[in-house]
Design a protein around this motif. Structure first.
Motif, short mmCIF file in Angstrom:
data_model
loop_
_atom_site.label_atom_id
_atom_site.label_comp_id
_atom_site.label_asym_id
_atom_site.label_seq_id
_atom_site.Cartn_x
_atom_site.Cartn_y
_atom_site.Cartn_z
N SER A 19 0.83 -1.21 0.00
CA SER A 19 0.00 0.00 0.00
C SER A 19 0.86 1.26 0.00
N ASP A 20 1.95 1.24 0.77
CA ASP A 20 2.87 2.38 0.78
C ASP A 20 3.48 2.61 -0.61
N LEU A 21 3.84 1.52 -1.28
CA LEU A 21 4.39 1.63 -2.63
C LEU A 21 3.35 2.21 -3.60
N ARG A 22 2.10 1.76 -3.46
CA ARG A 22 1.03 2.27 -4.32
C ARG A 22 0.86 3.77 -4.12
N TRP A 23 0.80 4.21 -2.86
CA TRP A 23 0.65 5.62 -2.55
C TRP A 23 1.84 6.42 -3.08
N SER A 24 3.04 5.89 -2.91
CA SER A 24 4.24 6.57 -3.39
C SER A 24 4.22 6.71 -4.91
N ALA A 25 3.78 5.67 -5.60
CA ALA A 25 3.72 5.73 -7.06
C ALA A 25 2.72 6.79 -7.52
N VAL A 26 1.61 6.89 -6.84
CA VAL A 26 0.61 7.92 -7.19
C VAL A 26 1.21 9.31 -7.01
N GLU A 27 1.90 9.51 -5.90
CA GLU A 27 2.52 10.81 -5.65
C GLU A 27 3.63 11.11 -6.67
N LEU A 28 4.41 10.10 -7.02
CA LEU A 28 5.47 10.29 -8.00
C LEU A 28 4.89 10.61 -9.38
N LEU A 29 3.76 10.01 -9.72
CA LEU A 29 3.12 10.33 -11.00
C LEU A 29 2.67 11.79 -11.01
N ARG A 30 2.17 12.27 -9.89
CA ARG A 30 1.77 13.68 -9.79
C ARG A 30 3.00 14.58 -9.98
N ILE A 31 4.09 14.21 -9.34
CA ILE A 31 5.33 15.00 -9.48
C ILE A 31 5.85 14.92 -10.91
N GLU A 33 4.13 14.63 -13.61
CA GLU A 33 3.31 15.51 -14.45
C GLU A 33 3.71 16.97 -14.25
N GLN A 34 4.01 17.36 -13.02
CA GLN A 34 4.47 18.73 -12.77
C GLN A 34 5.81 18.99 -13.45
N LEU A 35 6.69 18.00 -13.41
CA LEU A 35 7.98 18.14 -14.09
C LEU A 35 7.78 18.28 -15.60
N ARG A 36 6.89 17.48 -16.15
CA ARG A 36 6.63 17.54 -17.59
C ARG A 36 6.08 18.91 -17.98
N LEU A 37 5.13 19.41 -17.18
CA LEU A 37 4.54 20.72 -17.47
C LEU A 37 5.57 21.84 -17.34
N ALA A 38 6.57 21.63 -16.49
CA ALA A 38 7.64 22.63 -16.32
C ALA A 38 8.71 22.50 -17.40
N ASN A 40 10.59 19.76 -17.97
CA ASN A 40 11.68 18.88 -17.55
C ASN A 40 11.30 17.43 -17.88
N ASP A 41 11.29 17.13 -19.17
CA ASP A 41 10.85 15.81 -19.62
C ASP A 41 11.79 14.68 -19.19
N VAL A 42 13.08 14.96 -19.09
CA VAL A 42 14.05 13.93 -18.71
C VAL A 42 13.73 13.43 -17.30
N ASP A 43 13.58 14.36 -16.36
CA ASP A 43 13.27 13.96 -14.99
C ASP A 43 11.86 13.39 -14.87
N ALA A 44 10.95 13.88 -15.67
CA ALA A 44 9.59 13.34 -15.66
C ALA A 44 9.59 11.87 -16.09
N GLN A 45 10.34 11.55 -17.11
CA GLN A 45 10.43 10.17 -17.58
C GLN A 45 11.12 9.28 -16.55
N ALA A 46 12.17 9.79 -15.91
CA ALA A 46 12.86 9.02 -14.87
C ALA A 46 11.92 8.75 -13.70
N THR A 47 11.12 9.73 -13.35
CA THR A 47 10.16 9.56 -12.26
C THR A 47 9.10 8.54 -12.63
N LYS A 48 8.66 8.55 -13.86
CA LYS A 48 7.67 7.56 -14.31
C LYS A 48 8.26 6.15 -14.28
N ARG A 49 9.54 6.02 -14.61
CA ARG A 49 10.18 4.70 -14.52
C ARG A 49 10.21 4.20 -13.08
#
Length: 79
Positions: A19-31, A33-38, A40-49
């Motif tokens: 459950s902690d991993l699921r919550w963390s993944a949701v938060e990382l996806l939000r981050i 998206e913020q990186l992508r909108l800013a 910073n596609d490289v860090d956004a893709q790394a975060t998605k990985r």
């Protein structure tokens, strides 16, 4: 089939970490998206990985919890 106290604790621990991993993944996806909108596609893709890794780990832990419930994996009583 009933689980002993130690097996119940193991199952709850596995489910809790999953459950902690699921919550963390949701938060990382939000981050991500913020990186992508800013722009910073490289860090956004790394975060998605990282999210993909967390989601795989979550699934594996839930599988282990199911195996504990099915008595495939057990935890011996502490002495």
């Amino acid at each position: 089939m009933w689980l002993n106290e130690n097996e119940n604790e193991l199952r709850r621990d596995l489910q809790g970490v999953a459950s902690d991993l699921r919550w963390s993944a949701v938060e990382l996806l939000r981050i991500a998206e913020q990186l992508r909108l800013a722009g910073n596609d490289v860090d956004a893709q790394a975060t998605k990985r990282l999210c993909e890794l967390f989601q795989g780990d979550e699934q594996r832990l839930m599988g282990y919890a199911d195996e504990v419930k099915a008595k495939i994996i057990s935890r011996a009583k502490a002495q």
